[in-house]
Design a protein around this motif. Structure first.
Motif, PDB file in Angstrom:
ATOM      1  N   CYS A   1      37.085  22.000  37.782  1.00  0.00           N
ATOM      2  CA  CYS A   1      35.883  22.766  37.443  1.00  0.00           C
ATOM      3  C   CYS A   1      35.905  23.096  35.954  1.00  0.00           C
ATOM      4  O   CYS A   1      36.948  23.476  35.416  1.00  0.00           O
ATOM      5  CB  CYS A   1      35.830  24.051  38.264  1.00  0.00           C
ATOM      6  SG  CYS A   1      34.330  24.990  37.950  1.00  0.00           S
TER       7      CYS A   1
ATOM      8  N   ASN B   1      33.789  25.396  34.660  1.00  0.00           N
ATOM      9  CA  ASN B   1      32.967  26.592  34.475  1.00  0.00           C
ATOM     10  C   ASN B   1      33.699  27.833  33.978  1.00  0.00           C
ATOM     11  O   ASN B   1      33.120  28.657  33.309  1.00  0.00           O
ATOM     12  CB  ASN B   1      32.230  26.923  35.776  1.00  0.00           C
ATOM     13  CG  ASN B   1      30.913  26.171  35.845  1.00  0.00           C
ATOM     14  OD1 ASN B   1      30.264  25.996  34.820  1.00  0.00           O
ATOM     15  ND2 ASN B   1      30.545  25.706  37.008  1.00  0.00           N
ATOM     16  N   PHE B   2      34.917  28.016  34.346  1.00  0.00           N
ATOM     17  CA  PHE B   2      35.692  29.195  33.911  1.00  0.00           C
ATOM     18  C   PHE B   2      34.980  30.517  34.168  1.00  0.00           C
ATOM     19  O   PHE B   2      34.809  31.325  33.251  1.00  0.00           O
ATOM     20  CB  PHE B   2      36.075  29.066  32.423  1.00  0.00           C
ATOM     21  CG  PHE B   2      37.112  28.013  32.195  1.00  0.00           C
ATOM     22  CD1 PHE B   2      38.464  28.314  32.320  1.00  0.00           C
ATOM     23  CD2 PHE B   2      36.744  26.711  31.878  1.00  0.00           C
ATOM     24  CE1 PHE B   2      39.429  27.330  32.129  1.00  0.00           C
ATOM     25  CE2 PHE B   2      37.700  25.721  31.688  1.00  0.00           C
ATOM     26  CZ  PHE B   2      39.041  26.040  31.811  1.00  0.00           C
ATOM     27  N   CYS B   3      34.541  30.745  35.395  1.00  0.00           N
ATOM     28  CA  CYS B   3      34.076  32.086  35.763  1.00  0.00           C
ATOM     29  C   CYS B   3      35.262  33.022  35.513  1.00  0.00           C
ATOM     30  O   CYS B   3      36.416  32.648  35.755  1.00  0.00           O
ATOM     31  CB  CYS B   3      33.658  32.124  37.232  1.00  0.00           C
ATOM     32  SG  CYS B   3      32.336  30.952  37.581  1.00  0.00           S
TER      33      CYS B   3
ATOM     34  N   TYR C   1      36.763  35.462  36.811  1.00  0.00           N
ATOM     35  CA  TYR C   1      37.695  35.933  37.850  1.00  0.00           C
ATOM     36  C   TYR C   1      38.472  34.798  38.504  1.00  0.00           C
ATOM     37  O   TYR C   1      39.342  35.042  39.340  1.00  0.00           O
ATOM     38  CB  TYR C   1      36.905  36.670  38.957  1.00  0.00           C
ATOM     39  CG  TYR C   1      35.768  35.823  39.492  1.00  0.00           C
ATOM     40  CD1 TYR C   1      35.976  34.877  40.477  1.00  0.00           C
ATOM     41  CD2 TYR C   1      34.491  35.934  38.951  1.00  0.00           C
ATOM     42  CE1 TYR C   1      34.950  34.070  40.918  1.00  0.00           C
ATOM     43  CE2 TYR C   1      33.446  35.138  39.391  1.00  0.00           C
ATOM     44  CZ  TYR C   1      33.694  34.208  40.374  1.00  0.00           C
ATOM     45  OH  TYR C   1      32.679  33.395  40.795  1.00  0.00           O
ATOM     46  N   CYS C   2      38.161  33.543  38.153  1.00  0.00           N
ATOM     47  CA  CYS C   2      38.583  32.417  38.999  1.00  0.00           C
ATOM     48  C   CYS C   2      39.767  31.644  38.414  1.00  0.00           C
ATOM     49  O   CYS C   2      39.771  31.246  37.244  1.00  0.00           O
ATOM     50  CB  CYS C   2      37.392  31.489  39.218  1.00  0.00           C
ATOM     51  SG  CYS C   2      37.777  30.137  40.324  1.00  0.00           S
TER      52      CYS C   2
ATOM     53  N   VAL D   1      40.752  28.700  39.666  1.00  0.00           N
ATOM     54  CA  VAL D   1      40.641  27.262  39.991  1.00  0.00           C
ATOM     55  C   VAL D   1      40.714  26.337  38.764  1.00  0.00           C
ATOM     56  O   VAL D   1      41.486  25.380  38.751  1.00  0.00           O
ATOM     57  CB  VAL D   1      39.368  26.990  40.838  1.00  0.00           C
ATOM     58  CG1 VAL D   1      39.035  25.511  40.902  1.00  0.00           C
ATOM     59  CG2 VAL D   1      39.573  27.534  42.249  1.00  0.00           C
ATOM     60  N   PRO D   2      39.951  26.601  37.684  1.00  0.00           N
ATOM     61  CA  PRO D   2      40.009  25.655  36.551  1.00  0.00           C
ATOM     62  C   PRO D   2      41.409  25.549  35.939  1.00  0.00           C
ATOM     63  O   PRO D   2      41.766  24.517  35.380  1.00  0.00           O
ATOM     64  CB  PRO D   2      39.025  26.249  35.538  1.00  0.00           C
ATOM     65  CG  PRO D   2      38.118  27.115  36.337  1.00  0.00           C
ATOM     66  CD  PRO D   2      38.957  27.664  37.453  1.00  0.00           C
TER      67      PRO D   2
ATOM     68  N   HIS E   1      26.480  25.376  42.288  1.00  0.00           N
ATOM     69  CA  HIS E   1      26.481  26.473  41.322  1.00  0.00           C
ATOM     70  C   HIS E   1      25.024  26.724  40.936  1.00  0.00           C
ATOM     71  O   HIS E   1      24.336  25.804  40.499  1.00  0.00           O
ATOM     72  CB  HIS E   1      27.305  26.106  40.081  1.00  0.00           C
ATOM     73  CG  HIS E   1      27.612  27.298  39.220  1.00  0.00           C
ATOM     74  ND1 HIS E   1      26.634  28.094  38.690  1.00  0.00           N
ATOM     75  CD2 HIS E   1      28.785  27.841  38.849  1.00  0.00           C
ATOM     76  CE1 HIS E   1      27.186  29.078  37.999  1.00  0.00           C
ATOM     77  NE2 HIS E   1      28.497  28.955  38.088  1.00  0.00           N
TER      78      HIS E   1
ATOM     79  N   ARG F   1      28.831  33.980  34.889  1.00  0.00           N
ATOM     80  CA  ARG F   1      28.232  33.084  35.878  1.00  0.00           C
ATOM     81  C   ARG F   1      27.086  32.246  35.280  1.00  0.00           C
ATOM     82  O   ARG F   1      26.695  31.243  35.864  1.00  0.00           O
ATOM     83  CB  ARG F   1      27.708  33.891  37.071  1.00  0.00           C
ATOM     84  CG  ARG F   1      28.815  34.450  37.936  1.00  0.00           C
ATOM     85  CD  ARG F   1      29.573  33.360  38.668  1.00  0.00           C
ATOM     86  NE  ARG F   1      28.771  32.731  39.713  1.00  0.00           N
ATOM     87  CZ  ARG F   1      29.154  31.664  40.413  1.00  0.00           C
ATOM     88  NH1 ARG F   1      30.321  31.085  40.159  1.00  0.00           N
ATOM     89  NH2 ARG F   1      28.388  31.154  41.355  1.00  0.00           N
TER      90      ARG F   1
END
Ligand code: SF4
Length: 449
Positions: A157, A159-161, A163-164, A166-167, A238, A277
């Motif tokens: 991903c 996106n680098f939200c 809180y996340c 995943v990336p 998204h 977001r």
């Protein structure tokens, strides 16, 4: 005979990757074990998206340490989001683990298997896709249990939200070539798979990194023409990336199910901004209005986080009223959990007490249960197409095209069939019904309601 056991926690992407690992192990001649205790090789497919998931992973690693003390020949492999780039540090913390490999890093798994003398590569075809054979092989076996399969189409991903995690764990977006996916789905359909779910952390980004710049709508168009395939789903979208072209594809392609996962995460503009977001509440609402204008019967799911750092009572109320207004079919709500390494962890204090987070979570759940109860009660007396995925305690179960879980009792052999079910009982979480005349199965492939 070598026996393996795969333990999986987390999202559908992890489940899909476990399917694939099982495919490699099956192809190498290994057999599935019933539990850790019966296995010679254990694979832990981990998730660290929330602290609670990470705790379960650490607990299971501790349990396996005890097991390995008793059975020193037990091989332990760990993959999933626990495995970051600092594998040396993980090796130091968990010396009883034989191999740590990053999510989707099958070459690493194969290289390790070869070192152990496993027949892991020789049994796999060289082209067009080694991954295909692995999953296809697995699904052969799987046909005794489900006609549905997950297919990762994009990893990572961008996106680098805030809180996340995943990336940081899964890296940047990498799309699979479209031909590869189409070939795989044709094979699976030929073997009897009826429903596929295309997966990506941000599925709307599919194709931007491919030389041809094909996108998800193009892929859906290709897959829609595959004979024998009945249903296509995809997740997760998204809101800032979903395109009108994709919405039109969902509206027009008969095999693409009328169900979208569209995570909003918060109903307050300042919180959305702190989450990075990339949209406002009004933009999200406008998107939902557009989708519902084109597909009035669409079923919508969302994800929501409560207790993000600094979330005031008023900001939480904004999330509550968004849920009230949007009338989602499903809301997956989670309490904010700080993840070391993320921007929110660096920049903000996790200052909402656990009790308050829990209370907010329950308020959303209660409201959503009432909304889902009302939405589902409108299905009473309707006939719905259900793809039968299994049997639990004498009851068949499966999902409608709109992703409602349906149970029914019948003496017939329904596994993998499309059944026409008349609904006589509803609840916020599932529906119960009876088989209606199912003649003309081709017919049943169309949406009945
Ligand atoms: S879109 Fe945001 S929440 Fe989803 S995986 Fe990417 S960074 Fe995480």
């Amino acid at each position: 005979m070598v026996r393996y056991f795969i333990w999986t926690i987390g999202c559908q992407m992890n489940k899909a990757e476990s399917q694939r690992i099982a495919g490699y192990l099956d192809a190498a001649g290994y057999q599935v074990a019933a539990s850790f205790a019966d296995a010679d090789l254990v694979v832990l497919n981990t998730c660290v998206v929330r602290q609670s998931a990470e705790n379960k992973v650490l607990g299971t690693l501790g349990l396996l340490k005890g097991l390995k003390n008793k059975h020193p020949n037990l091989q332990i492999l760990v993959t999933g989001c626990l495995v970051n780039s600092n594998t040396q540090e993980l090796k130091r913390r968990f010396p009883h683990v034989n191999l740590l490999f990053k999510p989707g890093d099958y070459p690493e798994l194969i290289a390790w298997g070869q070192e152990q003398g496993m027949l892991i590569e020789q049994r796999l075809p060289r082209c067009p896709s080694t991954a295909l054979k692995a999953s296809a092989h697995y699904n052969d076996a799987r046909m005794t249990s489900s006609p549905c399969v997950y297919i990762p189409i994009i990893q990572g991903c961008d996106n680098f939200c805030s809180y996340c995690i995943v990336p940081y764990r899964r890296g940047r977006e990498v799309s699979r070539p479209m031909d590869d996916i189409v070939y795989e789905v044709k094979e699976l359909a030929r073997q009897g798979i009826k429903e596929i779910t295309l997966l990506g952390q941000n599925v709307d980004s599919y194709g931007h990194d491919l030389p041809e710049h094909t996108d998800l709508a193009d892929l859906l168009n290709e897959l829609n023409s595959i004979d024998d395939l009945a249903r296509i789903r995809f997740l997760t979208n998204h809101p800032k990336d979903i395109s009108l072209k994709l919405i039109d594809a969902v509206a027009s392609l008969n095999k693409v199910c009328g169900h979208l996962e569209l995570p909003v995460q918060a109903g307050d503009d300042d919180i959305l901004k702190a989450m990075i977001r990339g949209y406002t509440v009004e933009q999200y609402k406008e998107l939902v209005r557009t989708i519902r204008r084109k597909m009035p019967k669409i079923s919508l799911s969302t994800d929501l986080i409560v207790g993000f750092p600094g979330e005031t009572e008023e900001q939480f109320e904004h999330s509550l009223s968004l849920v009230n207004e949007m009338r989602f079919d499903v809301v997956h709500v989670a309490a904010y959990s700080p993840r070391p390494g993320t921007l929110a962890w660096r920049e903000y204090q996790d200052n909402i007490p656990g009790e308050v987070k829990k209370e907010r979570l329950h308020k959303i759940e209660e409201l959503q249960a009432a909304i889902a109860g009302e939405i589902n009660s409108q299905l009473q007396g309707k006939e719905l197409e259900v793809l039968v995925e299994g049997n639990k305690a004498g009851k068949w179960f499966g999902h409608t095209r709109s992703n409602k879980l349906v149970f029914f009792e019948d003496a017939g052999a329904w596994l993998g069939q499309l059944a026409r079910i008349g609904i006589d009982k509803t609840s916020p979480w599932s529906l119960v019904g009876k088989v209606k005349n199912n003649q003309g199965k081709e017919d049943a492939w169309k949406e009945i309601v």
